[in-house]
Enzyme design. Structure first.
Site, PDB file in Angstrom:
ATOM      1  N   GLU A  88      13.903  13.263 -26.911  1.00 53.56           N
ATOM      2  CA  GLU A  88      12.644  12.545 -26.728  1.00 53.56           C
ATOM      3  C   GLU A  88      12.868  11.048 -26.507  1.00 53.56           C
ATOM      4  O   GLU A  88      12.242  10.449 -25.624  1.00 53.56           O
ATOM      5  CB  GLU A  88      11.772  12.777 -27.972  1.00 53.56           C
ATOM      6  CG  GLU A  88      10.389  12.173 -27.874  1.00 53.56           C
ATOM      7  CD  GLU A  88       9.632  12.248 -29.212  1.00 53.56           C
ATOM      8  OE1 GLU A  88       9.764  13.268 -29.923  1.00 53.56           O
ATOM      9  OE2 GLU A  88       8.927  11.286 -29.518  1.00 53.56           O
ATOM     10  N   HIS A  93      20.242   8.044 -32.095  1.00 57.20           N
ATOM     11  CA  HIS A  93      19.695   8.038 -33.454  1.00 57.20           C
ATOM     12  C   HIS A  93      20.142   9.274 -34.210  1.00 57.20           C
ATOM     13  O   HIS A  93      20.328  10.336 -33.628  1.00 57.20           O
ATOM     14  CB  HIS A  93      18.169   7.929 -33.448  1.00 57.20           C
ATOM     15  CG  HIS A  93      17.460   8.940 -32.602  1.00 57.20           C
ATOM     16  ND1 HIS A  93      17.364   8.827 -31.221  1.00 57.20           N
ATOM     17  CD2 HIS A  93      16.832  10.084 -32.909  1.00 57.20           C
ATOM     18  CE1 HIS A  93      16.684   9.851 -30.737  1.00 57.20           C
ATOM     19  NE2 HIS A  93      16.364  10.646 -31.739  1.00 57.20           N
ATOM     20  N   HIS A  95      18.951  11.774 -37.276  1.00 54.89           N
ATOM     21  CA  HIS A  95      17.851  12.187 -38.161  1.00 54.89           C
ATOM     22  C   HIS A  95      18.435  12.515 -39.530  1.00 54.89           C
ATOM     23  O   HIS A  95      19.394  13.297 -39.623  1.00 54.89           O
ATOM     24  CB  HIS A  95      17.182  13.467 -37.640  1.00 54.89           C
ATOM     25  CG  HIS A  95      16.457  13.332 -36.342  1.00 54.89           C
ATOM     26  ND1 HIS A  95      15.089  13.131 -36.265  1.00 54.89           N
ATOM     27  CD2 HIS A  95      16.888  13.401 -35.054  1.00 54.89           C
ATOM     28  CE1 HIS A  95      14.719  13.089 -34.983  1.00 54.89           C
ATOM     29  NE2 HIS A  95      15.794  13.253 -34.229  1.00 54.89           N
TER      30      HIS A  95
END
Ligand code: AMP
Length: 131
Positions: A88, A93, A95
């Site tokens: 997305e 990144h 999580h």
């Protein structure tokens, strides 16, 4: 155009900040799978996490480890699950998700709705537990 996460790092878009280093930033996922779902990013905008240079890659994971301990102290859970997806938002990144069962890592499941006050409270509580 800058990624949404670069705009967060620049302070152009608000975020529920947990902690940061010179090169990395941790904040709550706005659409969490669980209370305490956190994103850990490099401040530098690089899409694929496996394209980070070695030093930044090591720093990001080391910082994620530190943040995961703080989440675990704050949110009752079996352990902290870690995942890298990036379908997305094209800005690397990690999580970090408080989990109790395998299903808690299912990114297609319904997200948890939280108020701004709840986000603020969770972020502040995790931040307090950063060592
Ligand atoms: P993915 O790129 O598939 O790993 O997912 C990106 C994650 O970023 C999703 O879990 C989103 O809920 C989260 N996200 C997107 N925009 C924001 C934002 N402005 N603040 C915090 N989290 C966000």
């Amino acid at each position: 155009m800058a990624s949404i996460f670069s705009r967060i790092v620049a302070g152009e878009i608000p975020s529920y900040r947990i902690a940061e280093t010179e090169s990395c930033y941790a904040f709550l996922d706005i659409n969490p799978l669980a209370k305490g779902h956190t994103l850990v990013i490099p401040k530098q905008e690089i899409d694929n996490i496996f394209d980070l240079d070695e030093a930044l890659y090591q720093e990001l994971f080391s910082f994620a480890k530190q943040v995961s301990h703080a989440i675990e102290k704050t949110i009752p859970c079996e352990r902290i699950g870690m995942s890298v997806i990036g379908l997305e938002v094209p800005h690397a990144h990690i999580h970090l998700i408080p989990i109790n069962t395998l299903r808690d890592m299912d990114f297609s499941k319904q997200r948890v709705a939280l108020t701004a006050e709840q986000f603020q409270e969770i972020a502040a509580s995790i931040a307090q537990n950063i060592v």
